[in-house]
Write a protein that holds these residues in place. Structure first.
Motif, PDB file in Angstrom:
ATOM      1  N   LEU A  31      32.759  49.902  37.105  1.00 32.79           N
ATOM      2  CA  LEU A  31      31.577  49.465  37.828  1.00 32.79           C
ATOM      3  C   LEU A  31      30.663  48.606  36.946  1.00 32.79           C
ATOM      4  CD1 LEU A  31      30.031  49.558  40.470  1.00 32.79           C
ATOM      5  CD2 LEU A  31      28.915  51.636  39.679  1.00 32.79           C
ATOM      6  N   THR A  32      30.451  49.030  35.718  1.00 32.43           N
ATOM      7  CA  THR A  32      29.620  48.258  34.791  1.00 32.43           C
ATOM      8  C   THR A  32      30.281  46.921  34.477  1.00 32.43           C
ATOM      9  OG1 THR A  32      28.859  50.335  33.835  1.00 32.43           O
ATOM     10  CG2 THR A  32      28.410  48.336  32.579  1.00 32.43           C
ATOM     11  N   LEU A  33      31.603  46.937  34.288  1.00 36.87           N
ATOM     12  CA  LEU A  33      32.328  45.703  34.020  1.00 36.87           C
ATOM     13  C   LEU A  33      32.209  44.732  35.191  1.00 36.87           C
ATOM     14  CD1 LEU A  33      34.186  43.999  32.246  1.00 36.87           C
ATOM     15  CD2 LEU A  33      36.133  45.218  33.280  1.00 36.87           C
ATOM     16  N   LEU A  34      32.314  45.249  36.406  1.00 31.70           N
ATOM     17  CA  LEU A  34      32.170  44.393  37.587  1.00 31.70           C
ATOM     18  C   LEU A  34      30.807  43.715  37.607  1.00 31.70           C
ATOM     19  CD1 LEU A  34      33.122  43.339  40.353  1.00 31.70           C
ATOM     20  CD2 LEU A  34      32.125  45.407  41.344  1.00 31.70           C
ATOM     21  N   TRP A  35      29.736  44.467  37.362  1.00 36.04           N
ATOM     22  CA  TRP A  35      28.390  43.900  37.356  1.00 36.04           C
ATOM     23  C   TRP A  35      28.229  42.876  36.244  1.00 36.04           C
ATOM     24  CZ3 TRP A  35      25.325  43.575  41.207  1.00 36.04           C
ATOM     25  CH2 TRP A  35      25.349  44.548  42.207  1.00 36.04           C
ATOM     26  N   ALA A  39      27.463  38.906  36.711  1.00 35.55           N
ATOM     27  CA  ALA A  39      26.368  38.216  36.022  1.00 35.55           C
ATOM     28  C   ALA A  39      26.892  36.958  35.332  1.00 35.55           C
ATOM     29  CB  ALA A  39      25.708  39.151  35.012  1.00 35.55           C
ATOM     30  N   SER A  40      28.060  37.056  34.724  1.00 34.49           N
ATOM     31  CA  SER A  40      28.666  35.876  34.091  1.00 34.49           C
ATOM     32  C   SER A  40      28.928  34.781  35.114  1.00 34.49           C
ATOM     33  CB  SER A  40      29.987  36.249  33.408  1.00 34.49           C
ATOM     34  OG  SER A  40      29.778  37.150  32.357  1.00 34.49           O
ATOM     35  N   LEU A  41      29.446  35.161  36.252  1.00 32.91           N
ATOM     36  CA  LEU A  41      29.692  34.185  37.310  1.00 32.91           C
ATOM     37  C   LEU A  41      28.386  33.536  37.766  1.00 32.91           C
ATOM     38  CD1 LEU A  41      31.594  32.798  39.283  1.00 32.91           C
ATOM     39  CD2 LEU A  41      31.334  34.762  40.799  1.00 32.91           C
TER      40      LEU A  41
END
Length: 115
Positions: A31-35, A39-41
């Protein structure tokens, strides 16, 4: 001055790519990786839209989109820094300074564009 505006946009895109790879290394929670990747996108999109604004100096709508998205990114970066207790982290400060520069150029575009 247009070259400096483009450099800021490219620096923001490079920062987002670095953020992408750092996120893949650092975050192991899905979940943290997805967020973090989202943010990078978002940062990539802000940088690309600002690059587009540099070649369309008469486009007020695009300048508004750039300004609002850059302000949103500054708010998100500062809130993240506040939540993590790293307000003086060099990465946060660099991204905020770059994005403030983009805001300034967006306002300049708004002021110089014909109505």
């Amino acid at each position: 001055m247009a070259w400096f505006d483009r450099v800021l946009s490219i620096l923001l895109i490079v920062a987002s790519i670095v953020h992408w790879f750092d996120s893949l290394r650092y975050y192991h929670d899905d979940l943290t990786l997805l967020w973090a990747l989202c943010a990078s996108l978002f940062i990539i999109l802000v940088g690309v839209v600002n690059l587009l604004r540099t070649v369309r100096p008469a486009d007020r709508t695009l300048a508004w989109i750039c300004l609002v998205s850059a302000i949103a990114w500054i708010a998100a970066a500062l809130r993240f820094a506040d939540l993590t207790g790293r307000m003086v982290d060099s990465h946060v400060l660099a991204v905020v300074v770059i994005t403030i520069g983009i805001c300034i150029f967006s306002v300049r575009t708004l002021l110089l564009a014909k109505r």
